[in-house]
Design a protein around this motif. Sequence first.
Motif, PDB file in Angstrom:
ATOM      1  N   THR A   4     -11.707 -25.799  -1.672  1.00 21.79           N
ATOM      2  CA  THR A   4     -10.774 -26.701  -0.995  1.00 21.79           C
ATOM      3  C   THR A   4     -10.468 -27.919  -1.857  1.00 21.79           C
ATOM      4  OG1 THR A   4     -11.744 -26.017   1.105  1.00 21.79           O
ATOM      5  CG2 THR A   4     -10.394 -28.002   1.134  1.00 21.79           C
ATOM      6  N   ASP A   5     -11.476 -28.504  -2.482  1.00 23.73           N
ATOM      7  CA  ASP A   5     -11.269 -29.672  -3.338  1.00 23.73           C
ATOM      8  C   ASP A   5     -10.410 -29.321  -4.546  1.00 23.73           C
ATOM      9  OD1 ASP A   5     -12.807 -31.209  -1.607  1.00 23.73           O
ATOM     10  OD2 ASP A   5     -14.634 -30.979  -2.783  1.00 23.73           O
ATOM     11  N   CYS A   6     -10.649 -28.161  -5.134  1.00 21.54           N
ATOM     12  CA  CYS A   6      -9.848 -27.719  -6.280  1.00 21.54           C
ATOM     13  C   CYS A   6      -8.387 -27.529  -5.877  1.00 21.54           C
ATOM     14  CB  CYS A   6     -10.387 -26.413  -6.840  1.00 21.54           C
ATOM     15  SG  CYS A   6     -12.032 -26.528  -7.539  1.00 21.54           S
ATOM     16  N   LEU A   7      -8.177 -26.892  -4.737  1.00 22.32           N
ATOM     17  CA  LEU A   7      -6.807 -26.648  -4.281  1.00 22.32           C
ATOM     18  C   LEU A   7      -6.084 -27.955  -3.983  1.00 22.32           C
ATOM     19  CD1 LEU A   7      -7.264 -23.504  -1.988  1.00 22.32           C
ATOM     20  CD2 LEU A   7      -6.610 -23.597  -4.411  1.00 22.32           C
ATOM     21  N   LYS A   8      -6.799 -28.936  -3.479  1.00 20.65           N
ATOM     22  CA  LYS A   8      -6.180 -30.248  -3.227  1.00 20.65           C
ATOM     23  C   LYS A   8      -5.717 -30.888  -4.532  1.00 20.65           C
ATOM     24  CE  LYS A   8      -8.510 -31.321   1.111  1.00 20.65           C
ATOM     25  NZ  LYS A   8      -9.557 -32.128   1.778  1.00 20.65           N
ATOM     26  N   GLU A   9      -6.491 -30.734  -5.586  1.00 20.62           N
ATOM     27  CA  GLU A   9      -6.096 -31.288  -6.885  1.00 20.62           C
ATOM     28  C   GLU A   9      -4.859 -30.572  -7.425  1.00 20.62           C
ATOM     29  OE1 GLU A   9      -7.304 -34.055  -8.294  1.00 20.62           O
ATOM     30  OE2 GLU A   9      -8.520 -34.203  -6.473  1.00 20.62           O
ATOM     31  N   ILE A  10      -4.812 -29.261  -7.272  1.00 19.66           N
ATOM     32  CA  ILE A  10      -3.634 -28.499  -7.708  1.00 19.66           C
ATOM     33  C   ILE A  10      -2.415 -28.899  -6.879  1.00 19.66           C
ATOM     34  CG2 ILE A  10      -2.630 -26.185  -7.871  1.00 19.66           C
ATOM     35  CD1 ILE A  10      -5.579 -25.216  -8.421  1.00 19.66           C
ATOM     36  N   ALA A  11      -2.594 -29.051  -5.579  1.00 20.78           N
ATOM     37  CA  ALA A  11      -1.486 -29.438  -4.690  1.00 20.78           C
ATOM     38  C   ALA A  11      -0.913 -30.785  -5.083  1.00 20.78           C
ATOM     39  CB  ALA A  11      -1.964 -29.456  -3.239  1.00 20.78           C
ATOM     40  N   ARG A  12      -1.759 -31.695  -5.502  1.00 21.23           N
ATOM     41  CA  ARG A  12      -1.323 -33.031  -5.898  1.00 21.23           C
ATOM     42  C   ARG A  12      -0.335 -32.976  -7.066  1.00 21.23           C
ATOM     43  NH1 ARG A  12      -3.468 -36.654  -9.139  1.00 21.23           N
ATOM     44  NH2 ARG A  12      -5.237 -35.383  -9.726  1.00 21.23           N
ATOM     45  N   LEU A  13      -0.478 -31.949  -7.909  1.00 21.52           N
ATOM     46  CA  LEU A  13       0.346 -31.810  -9.111  1.00 21.52           C
ATOM     47  C   LEU A  13       1.389 -30.704  -8.993  1.00 21.52           C
ATOM     48  CD1 LEU A  13      -2.576 -32.113 -11.678  1.00 21.52           C
ATOM     49  CD2 LEU A  13      -0.946 -33.902 -11.022  1.00 21.52           C
ATOM     50  N   ARG A  14       1.496 -30.110  -7.843  1.00 25.78           N
ATOM     51  CA  ARG A  14       2.342 -28.937  -7.644  1.00 25.78           C
ATOM     52  C   ARG A  14       3.812 -29.188  -7.951  1.00 25.78           C
ATOM     53  NH1 ARG A  14       3.222 -25.505  -2.132  1.00 25.78           N
ATOM     54  NH2 ARG A  14       4.761 -24.092  -3.026  1.00 25.78           N
ATOM     55  N   GLY A  15       4.350 -30.298  -7.524  1.00 23.20           N
ATOM     56  CA  GLY A  15       5.785 -30.532  -7.657  1.00 23.20           C
ATOM     57  C   GLY A  15       6.560 -29.504  -6.856  1.00 23.20           C
ATOM     58  N   ASP A  16       7.579 -28.892  -7.469  1.00 20.30           N
ATOM     59  CA  ASP A  16       8.401 -27.904  -6.759  1.00 20.30           C
ATOM     60  C   ASP A  16       8.039 -26.471  -7.150  1.00 20.30           C
ATOM     61  OD1 ASP A  16       9.433 -27.760  -9.310  1.00 20.30           O
ATOM     62  OD2 ASP A  16      11.530 -27.914  -8.693  1.00 20.30           O
ATOM     63  N   ALA A  17       6.822 -26.266  -7.646  1.00 19.71           N
ATOM     64  CA  ALA A  17       6.394 -24.941  -8.097  1.00 19.71           C
ATOM     65  C   ALA A  17       6.380 -23.933  -6.954  1.00 19.71           C
ATOM     66  CB  ALA A  17       4.999 -25.013  -8.718  1.00 19.71           C
ATOM     67  N   LEU A  18       6.684 -22.688  -7.300  1.00 18.77           N
ATOM     68  CA  LEU A  18       6.477 -21.566  -6.394  1.00 18.77           C
ATOM     69  C   LEU A  18       5.016 -21.155  -6.573  1.00 18.77           C
ATOM     70  CD1 LEU A  18       8.790 -18.514  -5.921  1.00 18.77           C
ATOM     71  CD2 LEU A  18       6.326 -18.218  -6.106  1.00 18.77           C
ATOM     72  N   VAL A  19       4.292 -21.029  -5.477  1.00 21.60           N
ATOM     73  CA  VAL A  19       2.858 -20.732  -5.539  1.00 21.60           C
ATOM     74  C   VAL A  19       2.586 -19.382  -4.879  1.00 21.60           C
ATOM     75  CG1 VAL A  19       0.542 -21.476  -4.854  1.00 21.60           C
ATOM     76  CG2 VAL A  19       2.254 -23.174  -5.528  1.00 21.60           C
ATOM     77  N   VAL A  20       1.908 -18.516  -5.626  1.00 17.89           N
ATOM     78  CA  VAL A  20       1.464 -17.213  -5.136  1.00 17.89           C
ATOM     79  C   VAL A  20      -0.036 -17.329  -4.886  1.00 17.89           C
ATOM     80  CG1 VAL A  20       1.261 -14.749  -5.628  1.00 17.89           C
ATOM     81  CG2 VAL A  20       3.238 -16.035  -6.504  1.00 17.89           C
ATOM     82  N   ALA A  21      -0.446 -17.221  -3.630  1.00 17.28           N
ATOM     83  CA  ALA A  21      -1.864 -17.389  -3.277  1.00 17.28           C
ATOM     84  C   ALA A  21      -2.381 -16.145  -2.554  1.00 17.28           C
ATOM     85  CB  ALA A  21      -2.032 -18.618  -2.387  1.00 17.28           C
ATOM     86  N   VAL A  22      -3.649 -15.822  -2.793  1.00 15.89           N
ATOM     87  CA  VAL A  22      -4.243 -14.629  -2.197  1.00 15.89           C
ATOM     88  C   VAL A  22      -5.342 -14.971  -1.199  1.00 15.89           C
ATOM     89  CG1 VAL A  22      -3.770 -13.216  -4.228  1.00 15.89           C
ATOM     90  CG2 VAL A  22      -5.984 -14.275  -4.008  1.00 15.89           C
ATOM     91  N   TYR A  23      -5.473 -14.134  -0.211  1.00 17.23           N
ATOM     92  CA  TYR A  23      -6.557 -14.103   0.761  1.00 17.23           C
ATOM     93  C   TYR A  23      -7.092 -15.456   1.179  1.00 17.23           C
ATOM     94  CZ  TYR A  23      -6.258  -9.104   0.611  1.00 17.23           C
ATOM     95  OH  TYR A  23      -5.785  -7.841   0.730  1.00 17.23           O
ATOM     96  N   SER A  24      -8.367 -15.741   0.945  1.00 14.64           N
ATOM     97  CA  SER A  24      -8.968 -16.983   1.437  1.00 14.64           C
ATOM     98  C   SER A  24      -8.260 -18.203   0.864  1.00 14.64           C
ATOM     99  CB  SER A  24     -10.456 -17.023   1.097  1.00 14.64           C
ATOM    100  OG  SER A  24     -11.130 -15.951   1.734  1.00 14.64           O
ATOM    101  N   SER A  25      -7.888 -18.130  -0.412  1.00  6.09           N
ATOM    102  CA  SER A  25      -7.137 -19.240  -1.009  1.00  6.09           C
ATOM    103  C   SER A  25      -5.805 -19.438  -0.303  1.00  6.09           C
ATOM    104  CB  SER A  25      -6.883 -18.985  -2.504  1.00  6.09           C
ATOM    105  OG  SER A  25      -8.087 -18.992  -3.220  1.00  6.09           O
ATOM    106  N   ALA A  26      -5.164 -18.348   0.085  1.00  2.00           N
ATOM    107  CA  ALA A  26      -3.860 -18.438   0.761  1.00  2.00           C
ATOM    108  C   ALA A  26      -3.981 -19.178   2.086  1.00  2.00           C
ATOM    109  CB  ALA A  26      -3.278 -17.042   0.984  1.00  2.00           C
ATOM    110  N   PHE A  27      -4.982 -18.838   2.859  1.00  2.00           N
ATOM    111  CA  PHE A  27      -5.139 -19.488   4.166  1.00  2.00           C
ATOM    112  C   PHE A  27      -5.488 -20.964   4.010  1.00  2.00           C
ATOM    113  CE2 PHE A  27      -5.615 -15.047   5.543  1.00  2.00           C
ATOM    114  CZ  PHE A  27      -4.675 -15.038   6.561  1.00  2.00           C
ATOM    115  N   GLU A  28      -6.292 -21.304   3.005  1.00  3.02           N
ATOM    116  CA  GLU A  28      -6.572 -22.721   2.747  1.00  3.02           C
ATOM    117  C   GLU A  28      -5.315 -23.426   2.231  1.00  3.02           C
ATOM    118  OE1 GLU A  28     -11.022 -23.865   1.668  1.00  3.02           O
ATOM    119  OE2 GLU A  28     -10.166 -22.470   0.210  1.00  3.02           O
ATOM    120  N   TRP A  29      -4.598 -22.757   1.324  1.00  3.23           N
ATOM    121  CA  TRP A  29      -3.446 -23.359   0.668  1.00  3.23           C
ATOM    122  C   TRP A  29      -2.361 -23.764   1.661  1.00  3.23           C
ATOM    123  CZ3 TRP A  29      -2.578 -25.686  -3.655  1.00  3.23           C
ATOM    124  CH2 TRP A  29      -1.280 -25.906  -4.091  1.00  3.23           C
ATOM    125  N   ILE A  30      -2.082 -22.916   2.642  1.00  8.41           N
ATOM    126  CA  ILE A  30      -0.992 -23.249   3.572  1.00  8.41           C
ATOM    127  C   ILE A  30      -1.329 -24.473   4.424  1.00  8.41           C
ATOM    128  CG2 ILE A  30       0.091 -20.988   3.621  1.00  8.41           C
ATOM    129  CD1 ILE A  30      -1.351 -20.358   6.190  1.00  8.41           C
TER     130      ILE A  30
END
Length: 192
Positions: A4-30
């Motif tokens: 979760t902490d890692c994904l928050k750091e990625i989200a902070r820098l995401r900008g307008d990127a298209l993100v492909v996420a799988v399984y557990s990461s996908a549910f956390e990511w949304i």
Amino acid sequence: MLRTDCLKEIARLRGDALVVAVYSSAFEWIGISPHPLNFLSVGAMGQASSSALGFAIGLPDRRIIVLDGDGSLLMNLGSLVTIAGVAPANLTHFVCQNGCYEANGEHPIPGQDKISFSGFARSAGYRVVTEFSDLDTLRTELPGFMQAPGPSFATLHVRAGQKPELDYSLVHGPEARRQFQASLAATLDSRS
């Protein structure tokens, strides 16, 4: 590190990127980064990297981020060679390595104590390859990593955080598909 902490750091820098996420990461990511250009690959284990390559080819002016799982990537290691061969500069590939098939009962992945996903990506020919096992280092080095021309690959040595709610209507429902399709169509239209 907590995923979760890692994904928050990625989200902070995401900008307008298209993100492909799988399984557990996908549910956390949304929950962390709701966006109509989230392509959630749940139910097609191993296909995130291949889907991301298609998006990277089709949308060369947009950053494509893959949030893969170690068990999922094991199902399609050949995609690493294909991605490196095509060499899309806009593709950033993360694998969350926790040593298990988390979505399927946390069974250990084969060779969990022997394999190196970064080693696979490096051998395949990814342009930039790194690993993160410390959140402070991730925070410091992630901006440069995400701006580097790809294909780029990072192994995130993680442990699962709080179990996300597995609401499959959020990833497979008609509204999620409609929003993604409309946003993707708008992105393509803006290129014309």
